[in-house]
Design a protein around this motif. Structure first.
Motif, mmCIF file in Angstrom:
data_model
loop_
_atom_site.group_PDB
_atom_site.id
_atom_site.type_symbol
_atom_site.label_atom_id
_atom_site.label_comp_id
_atom_site.label_asym_id
_atom_site.label_seq_id
_atom_site.Cartn_x
_atom_site.Cartn_y
_atom_site.Cartn_z
ATOM 1 N N VAL A 165 0.852 -1.207 0.000
ATOM 2 C CA VAL A 165 0.000 0.000 0.000
ATOM 3 C C VAL A 165 0.881 1.248 0.000
ATOM 4 N N ASN A 166 1.889 1.222 0.849
ATOM 5 C CA ASN A 166 2.848 2.314 0.950
ATOM 6 C C ASN A 166 3.507 2.592 -0.406
ATOM 7 N N LEU A 167 3.940 1.538 -1.024
ATOM 8 C CA LEU A 167 4.653 1.678 -2.296
ATOM 9 C C LEU A 167 3.706 2.187 -3.388
ATOM 10 N N THR A 190 2.172 9.267 -5.926
ATOM 11 C CA THR A 190 2.309 10.665 -5.508
ATOM 12 C C THR A 190 3.723 11.229 -5.515
ATOM 13 N N ASN A 191 4.717 10.379 -5.373
ATOM 14 C CA ASN A 191 6.078 10.900 -5.171
ATOM 15 C C ASN A 191 6.821 11.026 -6.500
ATOM 16 N N ARG A 192 7.133 12.275 -6.853
ATOM 17 C CA ARG A 192 7.783 12.484 -8.147
ATOM 18 C C ARG A 192 9.174 11.893 -8.206
ATOM 19 N N LYS A 193 9.819 11.859 -7.065
ATOM 20 C CA LYS A 193 11.178 11.324 -7.075
ATOM 21 C C LYS A 193 11.183 9.888 -7.557
ATOM 22 N N ILE A 194 10.086 9.213 -7.301
ATOM 23 C CA ILE A 194 10.054 7.820 -7.740
ATOM 24 C C ILE A 194 9.392 7.704 -9.110
ATOM 25 N N PHE A 214 12.038 -0.511 -10.965
ATOM 26 C CA PHE A 214 12.432 -1.342 -9.822
ATOM 27 C C PHE A 214 11.300 -1.466 -8.802
ATOM 28 N N HIS A 215 10.727 -0.327 -8.434
ATOM 29 C CA HIS A 215 9.684 -0.378 -7.400
ATOM 30 C C HIS A 215 8.404 -1.042 -7.908
ATOM 31 N N LEU A 216 8.099 -0.824 -9.204
ATOM 32 C CA LEU A 216 6.933 -1.518 -9.758
ATOM 33 C C LEU A 216 7.151 -3.023 -9.721
ATOM 34 N N TRP A 233 19.781 0.568 -14.318
ATOM 35 C CA TRP A 233 19.572 1.738 -15.157
ATOM 36 C C TRP A 233 19.628 3.004 -14.296
ATOM 37 N N HIS A 234 18.959 2.957 -13.161
ATOM 38 C CA HIS A 234 18.935 4.100 -12.254
ATOM 39 C C HIS A 234 20.356 4.468 -11.812
ATOM 40 N N LEU A 235 21.103 3.466 -11.441
ATOM 41 C CA LEU A 235 22.472 3.727 -10.979
ATOM 42 C C LEU A 235 23.312 4.257 -12.138
ATOM 43 N N SER A 251 22.336 5.857 -14.773
ATOM 44 C CA SER A 251 21.995 7.221 -15.183
ATOM 45 C C SER A 251 22.620 8.252 -14.251
ATOM 46 N N ARG A 252 23.068 7.787 -13.107
ATOM 47 C CA ARG A 252 23.766 8.709 -12.215
ATOM 48 C C ARG A 252 25.246 8.381 -12.170
ATOM 49 N N ALA A 253 25.693 7.567 -13.140
ATOM 50 C CA ALA A 253 27.043 7.025 -13.050
ATOM 51 C C ALA A 253 28.106 8.101 -13.187
ATOM 52 N N TRP A 284 27.915 5.150 -0.573
ATOM 53 C CA TRP A 284 26.494 4.867 -0.806
ATOM 54 C C TRP A 284 26.228 4.454 -2.237
ATOM 55 N N ARG A 285 27.006 4.998 -3.178
ATOM 56 C CA ARG A 285 26.876 4.518 -4.564
ATOM 57 C C ARG A 285 27.234 3.033 -4.615
ATOM 58 N N PHE A 286 28.254 2.663 -3.877
ATOM 59 C CA PHE A 286 28.631 1.244 -3.860
ATOM 60 C C PHE A 286 27.584 0.398 -3.147
ATOM 61 N N MET A 287 26.845 1.015 -2.224
ATOM 62 C CA MET A 287 25.760 0.259 -1.589
ATOM 63 C C MET A 287 24.656 -0.028 -2.620
ATOM 64 N N MET A 288 24.431 0.918 -3.533
ATOM 65 C CA MET A 288 23.473 0.685 -4.624
ATOM 66 C C MET A 288 23.949 -0.476 -5.494
ATOM 67 N N LEU A 289 25.248 -0.434 -5.806
ATOM 68 C CA LEU A 289 25.816 -1.508 -6.618
ATOM 69 C C LEU A 289 25.659 -2.843 -5.881
ATOM 70 N N ILE A 346 19.424 2.356 2.688
ATOM 71 C CA ILE A 346 19.429 3.302 1.561
ATOM 72 C C ILE A 346 18.249 4.268 1.725
ATOM 73 N N HIS A 347 17.089 3.725 2.108
ATOM 74 C CA HIS A 347 15.930 4.590 2.347
ATOM 75 C C HIS A 347 16.125 5.503 3.541
ATOM 76 N N LEU A 348 16.742 4.939 4.580
ATOM 77 C CA LEU A 348 16.990 5.706 5.798
ATOM 78 C C LEU A 348 17.820 6.936 5.457
HETATM 79 C C1 HEM Z 1 7.816 -0.844 -0.247
HETATM 80 C C2 HEM Z 1 7.797 0.438 -0.149
HETATM 81 C C3 HEM Z 1 8.776 1.350 -0.827
HETATM 82 C C4 HEM Z 1 8.535 2.656 -1.105
HETATM 83 C C5 HEM Z 1 7.269 3.428 -0.791
HETATM 84 C C6 HEM Z 1 9.697 3.190 -1.746
HETATM 85 C C7 HEM Z 1 9.826 4.496 -2.179
HETATM 86 C C8 HEM Z 1 10.961 5.040 -2.730
HETATM 87 C C9 HEM Z 1 11.097 6.398 -3.194
HETATM 88 C C10 HEM Z 1 10.011 7.450 -3.108
HETATM 89 C C11 HEM Z 1 12.345 6.552 -3.679
HETATM 90 C C12 HEM Z 1 12.970 7.818 -4.273
HETATM 91 C C13 HEM Z 1 13.441 8.668 -3.140
HETATM 92 C C14 HEM Z 1 14.360 9.783 -3.532
HETATM 93 O O1 HEM Z 1 14.972 9.761 -4.616
HETATM 94 O O2 HEM Z 1 14.484 10.668 -2.679
HETATM 95 C C15 HEM Z 1 13.013 5.288 -3.517
HETATM 96 C C16 HEM Z 1 14.301 5.061 -3.895
HETATM 97 C C17 HEM Z 1 14.923 3.842 -3.758
HETATM 98 N N1 HEM Z 1 14.379 2.687 -3.200
HETATM 99 FE FE1 HEM Z 1 12.520 2.469 -2.532
HETATM 100 N N2 HEM Z 1 10.646 2.200 -1.840
HETATM 101 C C18 HEM Z 1 10.123 1.062 -1.281
HETATM 102 C C19 HEM Z 1 10.740 -0.159 -1.154
HETATM 103 C C20 HEM Z 1 12.049 -0.417 -1.491
HETATM 104 C C21 HEM Z 1 12.735 -1.639 -1.277
HETATM 105 C C22 HEM Z 1 12.138 -2.889 -0.615
HETATM 106 C C23 HEM Z 1 13.996 -1.473 -1.754
HETATM 107 C C24 HEM Z 1 15.149 -2.447 -1.798
HETATM 108 C C25 HEM Z 1 15.364 -3.417 -0.980
HETATM 109 C C26 HEM Z 1 14.100 -0.142 -2.264
HETATM 110 C C27 HEM Z 1 15.234 0.421 -2.822
HETATM 111 C C28 HEM Z 1 15.350 1.717 -3.260
HETATM 112 C C29 HEM Z 1 16.531 2.268 -3.869
HETATM 113 C C30 HEM Z 1 17.829 1.512 -4.112
HETATM 114 C C31 HEM Z 1 16.273 3.604 -4.186
HETATM 115 C C32 HEM Z 1 17.211 4.580 -4.889
HETATM 116 C C33 HEM Z 1 18.096 5.298 -3.958
HETATM 117 C C34 HEM Z 1 19.012 6.260 -4.655
HETATM 118 O O3 HEM Z 1 18.733 6.711 -5.787
HETATM 119 O O4 HEM Z 1 20.046 6.565 -4.051
HETATM 120 N N3 HEM Z 1 12.892 0.485 -2.094
HETATM 121 N N4 HEM Z 1 12.148 4.378 -2.943
#
Ligand code: HEM
Lengths: 333, 284
Positions: free
Chosen positions: A48-50, A56-60, A69-71, A310-312, A314-316, B192-197, B241-243
């Motif tokens: 539900v959160n996701l 709603t969240n443009r960043k995602i 990835f999130h989808l 792809w996300h990583l 694009s920021r490489a 943190w980039r390496f954590m993404m990797l 990463i979210h934290l």
């Molecule tokens: C289930 C609920 C989840 C929600 C609502 C959610 C939401 C988001 C949002 C809004 C972003 C973009 C934030 C930003 O750029 O400031 C994000 C980024 C990301 N999320 Fe999630 N996420 C969820 C679950 C997960 C899970 C389970 C993982 C992996 C185990 C994950 C991995 C990531 C990663 C790797 C990024 C990118 C971070 C970056 O660009 O540095 N997410 N997520």
């Protein structure tokens, strides 16, 4: 709307992840008596959160890789749930020379949405061989399978075993560690007719010293006890192969205080009929697994990781390109 | 007992790693002129090539050790802890050697990364090199994908430890040792980039592992000890990463979170198999 944006909060994500972590620790090791809800509820919360965050969240939702990835995470949760609702798990023992019979399934567990047709599975069990290494370490299993055409006639032989399952549509049959000896018996009642059946002995070599079973012939009230006295020459400290070619034994038949040893082909007369020990053979145990979502799970998760890549990527530039060089030049402090 | 044929090569490899470790630390020790001004050691480049060449030598010797063992016991380094550790030291060294070679400004991480490798190195020395039973399910080709992805995941996690370690050491009296390295903000960013990797390859490892498990044991996931632990590891990675995106976390805390990934992975790979003779070992 207010609730919607609250549900999209990344703080909820962290709480959900924490709950999911606790849930999976509770189910640690598989059979812990904790209900699957300790996993399902956190997953629902996260889903539900996701979904709200994606809406709603443009960043995602403006970053395609991250969105993919999130989808994929969201779809995984849904598809896994569908898979559990449609699954079937069961065990079956099949005697060499006989064909698969869906009515022989044991330990059957299936989801309410199981729509598969077990009649899709049709094959003839052929002989098999299992190699063992010193210390009774099980090596490769080679189980010969006769595939049948629509008319039930033998059409092709294949070999399955270990990590090569026998596949019929979404049903997959895996050879299990459960297998052993079987005796083919014929019961000839005094009033005429004849019944042939097999009695499977306990799993071998696990129950090497307990090759016992009993049988009550149809129409009779005598329970006959059998003990298969194996005369195999396996040296368990060496390499050996479990197969019919290396097996022989006599059948010890006991009723009350009568004890008779039968060789293959020999018979024994009872008050109400005659028992004939036709043949020593073997049975093979299979684990049946049905989950129509397997392929989906694989594709969805692979696409999800591609999205993350792809996300990583694009920021490489920040990591490998010019900016990185500038940022990390020696002496920057 | 006869000496296992791979042992001399293993010892040689660890000796070369010791040389690399010594040289790396030596190269980082700050030198001051009489009036207390920090002077750039003139020999830095020479010391750094010594580090790189000894690391390469260590990798070559470890490759030979693994090859000799493979030939001796008849199976690749996939089952016994002894061979798993050897293989892990080997791949972590390769991963790190590439970074050491390509990113001169981050070479200071070697004073953290090498000692971390030593934890594996000293462990392997006390283990018995006997051959163990090779389960038939290990002939499956998905094993390769699973293992290779896992190695890249661990490589990224270990490099994170190197970066995070420097951020933390800068809080101590050793701060001046790292004065020639990029700022802690930059190191943190790279970590943190390496954590993404790491997350990408951790995910790939889990996918390949699930396919293998389906083939080998007829189920893709069963929450056995190793599976649960590696799922928690994955979740932990996603959570931190979210934290980090959600809150402004202080650099040292971020550094500990990054180190946590490697520690978690280490306990998963080398700890969980101890607690259970679970089906994951495939010996049923
Ligand atoms: C289930 C609920 C989840 C929600 C609502 C959610 C939401 C988001 C949002 C809004 C972003 C973009 C934030 C930003 O750029 O400031 C994000 C980024 C990301 N999320 Fe999630 N996420 C969820 C679950 C997960 C899970 C389970 C993982 C992996 C185990 C994950 C991995 C990531 C990663 C790797 C990024 C990118 C971070 C970056 O660009 O540095 N997410 N997520």
């Amino acid at each position: 709307m207010h609730l919607f944006s609250a549900m999209a909060s990344l703080k909820v994500t962290l709480v959900g992840m924490l709950l999911l972590a606790v849930g999976s620790m509770l189910t640690y090791g598989g059979d812990t008596g904790f209900s699957v809800w300790v996993l399902i509820l956190p997953m629902l919360l996260l889903a539900v959160n996701l979904a709200s965050a994606i809406a709603t969240n443009r960043k995602i939702n403006r970053q395609p890789g991250l969105l993919l990835f999130h989808l994929s995470l969201l779809s995984l949760v849904i598809v896994i749930a569908v898979g559990r609702l449609a699954h079937l798990d069961a065990q079956v023992e099949i005697v060499v020379g006989q064909s698969f019979d869906p009515s022989h399934l044991v330990e059957l567990q299936q989801g309410p949405w199981h729509v598969g047709d077990l009649n899709e599975i049709s094959f003839l069990q052929g002989p098999y061989g299992i190699s063992y290494e010193p210390g009774v370490q099980r090596g490769a299993t080679a189980s010969q399978i006769g595939l049948l055409d629509e008319k039930g006639q033998f059409s092709e032989e294949i070999i399955v075993g270990d990590d090569t399952p026998l596949i019929f549509g979404d049903y997959r049959l895996y050879t299990s560690f459960n297998k052993g000896y079987s005796v083919i018996l014929e019961w000839l009642p005094n009033e005429g007719g004849s019944y042939t059946g097999s009695v499977n002995m306990p799993s071998f070599p696990l129950n090497d010293y307990r090759q016992k079973n009993e049988w009550t012939p149809p129409g009779s009230d005598t329970t006959i006890k059998f003990w298969l006295k194996l005369e195999n020459e396996y040296n368990k400290d060496d390499y050996w192969t479990l197969s019919m070619a290396n097996s022989s034994g006599v059948l010890v038949v006991t009723v009350d205080d009568m004890r008779v040893e039968l060789e293959e082909g020999e018979s024994l007369q009872f008050d109400d009929g005659q028992l004939k020990y036709n043949e020593l053979t073997m049975w093979m145990g299979y684990t049946i697994f049905y989950d129509p979502t397997l392929r989906w799970l694989f594709f969805i998760s692979t696409f999800g990781v591609l999205g993350l890549g792809w996300h990583l990527w694009s920021r490489a530039d920040r990591l490998l390109g010019k900016n990185f060089d500038n940022e990390t030049k020696r002496g920057v402090n | 007992m006869a000496l296992a044929a791979e042992l001399p090569w293993l010892w040689g490899s660890l000796l070369a790693l010791a040389l690399a470790t010594g040289a790396a630390i030596w190269g980082m020790i700050p030198r001051y002129s009489g009036d207390g001004v920090l002077i750039e050691p003139p020999s830095t480049n020479r010391i750094e090539s010594l580090v790189l060449w000894s690391l390469l030598l260590s990798i070559v010797l470890m490759t030979i050790a693994m090859g000799v063992r493979w030939d001796r016991v008849g199976n690749g380094p996939f089952v016994s802890l002894f061979e798993l550790l050897m293989s892990q030291i080997w791949s972590l060294s390769i991963f790190y050697a590439v970074i050491y070679w390509r990113a001169p400004s981050l070479r200071g991480t070697s004073v953290i990364v090498f000692p971390a490798l030593w934890v594996l190195g000293s462990w392997v020395l006390i283990l018995d090199p006997v051959a163990s039973f090779y389960p038939t399910t290990y002939y499956n080709n998905w094993k390769w994908a699973h293992v290779i992805f896992g190695k890249i995941f661990l490589g990224a996690a270990l490099f994170g430890v190197g970066l995070a370690g420097i951020v933390l050491l800068r809080q101590t009296r050793f701060a001046s040792v790292f004065s020639r390295m990029p700022s802690s903000e930059v190191l943190d960013h790279i970590a943190w980039r390496f954590m993404m990797l790491a997350l990408i390859f951790d995910s790939l490892m889990l996918i390949a592992g699930a396919v293998w498990a389906q083939d080998a044991w007829g189920r893709y996931w069963q929450w056995d000890e190793l599976e649960t632990s590696s799922f928690l590891n994955w979740l932990y990675l996603g959570a931190i990463i979210h934290l980090r995106m959600t809150y402004r976390i202080p650099l040292p805390i971020g550094a500990w979170l990054v180190i946590g990934v490697f520690v978690f992975a280490f306990l998963t790979y080398f700890g969980a198999p101890y607690f259970s003779a679970s089906a994951h070992k495939g010996v049923v």
